[in-house]
Motif scaffolding. Structure first.
Motif, short mmCIF file in Angstrom:
data_model
loop_
_atom_site.label_atom_id
_atom_site.label_comp_id
_atom_site.label_asym_id
_atom_site.label_seq_id
_atom_site.Cartn_x
_atom_site.Cartn_y
_atom_site.Cartn_z
N THR A 64 30.48 22.87 -42.86
CA THR A 64 30.85 23.89 -43.85
C THR A 64 30.32 23.58 -45.24
O THR A 64 30.59 24.33 -46.18
CB THR A 64 32.38 24.04 -43.91
OG1 THR A 64 32.96 22.79 -44.34
CG2 THR A 64 32.95 24.42 -42.55
N ASP A 66 26.87 21.79 -47.67
CA ASP A 66 25.49 21.28 -47.70
C ASP A 66 25.44 19.78 -47.95
O ASP A 66 24.41 19.15 -47.70
CB ASP A 66 24.69 21.99 -48.81
CG ASP A 66 24.39 23.44 -48.47
OD1 ASP A 66 24.34 23.78 -47.27
OD2 ASP A 66 24.22 24.24 -49.41
N ASP A 95 36.51 35.64 -37.26
CA ASP A 95 35.56 35.05 -38.21
C ASP A 95 35.92 33.61 -38.57
O ASP A 95 35.06 32.87 -39.06
CB ASP A 95 35.50 35.89 -39.49
CG ASP A 95 34.63 37.13 -39.31
OD1 ASP A 95 33.93 37.22 -38.28
OD2 ASP A 95 34.66 38.01 -40.19
N VAL A 99 32.09 32.48 -38.16
CA VAL A 99 31.35 32.16 -39.39
C VAL A 99 30.99 30.68 -39.48
O VAL A 99 29.83 30.34 -39.75
CB VAL A 99 32.13 32.64 -40.63
CG1 VAL A 99 31.45 32.15 -41.91
CG2 VAL A 99 32.22 34.16 -40.65
N ARG A 102 28.09 29.93 -36.94
CA ARG A 102 26.80 30.47 -37.35
C ARG A 102 26.26 29.76 -38.58
O ARG A 102 25.10 29.31 -38.59
CB ARG A 102 26.94 31.97 -37.63
CG ARG A 102 25.61 32.64 -38.07
CD ARG A 102 25.84 34.08 -38.45
NE ARG A 102 26.71 34.20 -39.59
CZ ARG A 102 27.77 35.04 -39.67
NH1 ARG A 102 28.07 35.80 -38.64
NH2 ARG A 102 28.50 35.10 -40.75
N GLU A 103 27.07 29.64 -39.60
CA GLU A 103 26.60 29.04 -40.85
C GLU A 103 26.32 27.55 -40.68
O GLU A 103 25.38 27.02 -41.29
CB GLU A 103 27.63 29.27 -41.96
CG GLU A 103 27.82 30.74 -42.31
CD GLU A 103 26.51 31.43 -42.63
OE1 GLU A 103 25.74 30.89 -43.45
OE2 GLU A 103 26.25 32.51 -42.05
N LEU A 106 22.87 27.25 -39.00
CA LEU A 106 21.79 27.55 -39.95
C LEU A 106 21.65 26.44 -40.99
O LEU A 106 20.53 26.12 -41.41
CB LEU A 106 22.06 28.89 -40.63
CG LEU A 106 21.99 30.12 -39.72
CD1 LEU A 106 22.37 31.37 -40.49
CD2 LEU A 106 20.59 30.26 -39.12
N ARG A 107 22.76 25.86 -41.38
CA ARG A 107 22.70 24.75 -42.35
C ARG A 107 21.91 23.57 -41.77
O ARG A 107 21.08 22.97 -42.46
CB ARG A 107 24.13 24.34 -42.71
CG ARG A 107 24.23 23.20 -43.71
CD ARG A 107 25.64 23.08 -44.25
NE ARG A 107 25.90 24.08 -45.28
CZ ARG A 107 26.75 25.11 -45.12
NH1 ARG A 107 27.43 25.25 -43.99
NH2 ARG A 107 26.92 25.97 -46.10
N ARG A 110 18.12 24.54 -41.54
CA ARG A 110 17.46 24.50 -42.86
C ARG A 110 17.17 23.07 -43.27
O ARG A 110 16.08 22.76 -43.77
CB ARG A 110 18.33 25.20 -43.90
CG ARG A 110 18.30 26.72 -43.82
CD ARG A 110 18.91 27.34 -45.07
NE ARG A 110 20.34 27.06 -45.17
CZ ARG A 110 21.29 27.86 -44.70
NH1 ARG A 110 20.98 29.01 -44.11
NH2 ARG A 110 22.56 27.54 -44.85
N ALA A 163 25.99 32.34 -32.97
CA ALA A 163 25.32 31.17 -33.55
C ALA A 163 23.95 30.94 -32.93
O ALA A 163 22.98 30.63 -33.64
CB ALA A 163 26.19 29.93 -33.38
#
Length: 342
Positions: A64, A66, A95, A99, A102-103, A106-107, A110, A163
């Motif tokens: 959750t 970075d 959610d 959430v 998925r996030e 992606l984190r 990246r 995700a």
């Protein structure tokens, strides 16, 4: 040999995968949400018989935030992204699960892109493949996707599909050669390494401790955790695995009654409480009207979802253990580690 980042090293699959990576001669960094969990991972690796456990690096990172991910990726050749939120109870809103899944995915992607990682292997799930469809006799494969608006799709199931879709979309929009491979395991069984085990293992635990007096008419697909870990290692380095999905399962679905029968037959007295009979679906549906825990199982009653492991066998020369061997290994490990009283 490579340097591999494993997210979610405290997990059932994560710890077994780290053990196999060490055995294969790789160096490993693993992320944990709190460094206070490091001793737990070290104990599990010892139980697994992994070599060179003092060479594992531990870093604190949360899906959750970075914070910490650039450092975690700094030396990584490959990333095995296994960490994922799993709700202990039904969330107030979907959610709350979707959430973060998925996030978080992606984190990690990246950060892997920015660090120049060769390939990321994402642990998705059969939950992203075979749910939300009307009852069908067909066999699911890697071309199938869960219908997130279909019947019986829980927040957790939806989170896995969302995700994984997000991961493929992210890679499709990149232009710098970021490689993604996805492994989609079914229910993961096999030898536990400590008391922090998965929902699949609780099925065997309930059977052996008398918590499941009769087997519900539920079928599941299984894969041994050692075979799921092995498939991740194969997917990590095989050139042909780039851009591919692989279902991880032993074979045909197995019923809870068949699981109980196999455990009783092969584990002996320690499994004497495993159910010998089956509970009728109508009774479970009736009880579910007053039991929230049973309500979650109603959509799965009598449903048999077949899937194929042919792609992993053919392309990655993968050869999994049988359903029976996987569930019996679970039961034997619960006895061996003294976990049936917990």
């Amino acid at each position: 040999m490579a340097h591999v980042l494993v997210t979610g090293g405290t997990g059932f699959l994560g710890s077994h995968t780290i053990a196999q990576l060490l055995t294969a001669g790789h160096t490993v960094t693993t992320t944990v949400r709190s460094l206070a969990r490091r001793p737990d991972v070290e104990r599990m690796l010892t139980v697994a018989g992994a070599p060179h456990t003092d060479g594992v690096s531990y870093l604190e990172a949360d899906l959750t935030s970075d914070r910490g991910w650039d450092r975690a990726m700094a030396e990584a050749d490959y990333v095995l992204h296994m960490a994922s939120p799993f709700p202990g109870t039904r969330p107030a809103h979907e959610d709350e699960v979707i959430v973060p899944a998925r996030e978080g995915t992606l984190r990690v992607l990246r950060a892997a892109r920015d660090a120049g990682v060769k390939r990321t292997v994402l642990t998705s799930s059969f939950a992203a493949v075979g749910y939300g469809h009307e009852r069908t006799g067909r066999t699911f494969d890697e071309s199938d996707w869960t219908r997130t608006d279909g019947p019986g799709v829980s927040a957790y199931i939806k989170s896995k599909a969302v995700a994984e879709r997000a991961a493929w979309d992210f890679v499709a929009n990149e232009r710098d050669g970021l490689e993604l491979t996805v492994v989609n395991p079914v229910g993961i069984f096999g030898p536990v390494l400590g008391p922090d085990y998965s929902a699949s293992i609780r099925i065997i635990h309930a059977m052996m401790t008398g918590g499941m007096r009769a087997a519900p008419p539920i079928w599941t697909n299984t894969v041994d955790v050692r075979d799921a870990a092995d498939l991740h290692l194969r997917a990590m380095t095989a050139p042909q695995a780039a851009g591919q999905r692989y279902l991880a399962l032993a074979g045909e679905p197995i019923s809870f009654h068949q699981i109980a029968t196999a455990v009783r037959a092969r584990v002996g007295e320690a499994a004497a409480k495993a159910p010998t009979g089956s509970a009728p679906a109508w009774l479970l549906r009736l009880l579910a009207t007053v039991s929230p825990a049973l309500r979650e199982t109603v959509p799965q009653l009598g449903v048999v979802r077949r899937a194929s492991n042919a792609k992993a066998r053919k392309e990655l020369d993968w050869s999994p253990r049988s359903n029976e061997d996987a569930v019996v290994a679970t039961a034997e490990s619960l006895v061996r580690l003294g976990l049936l009283n917990g």
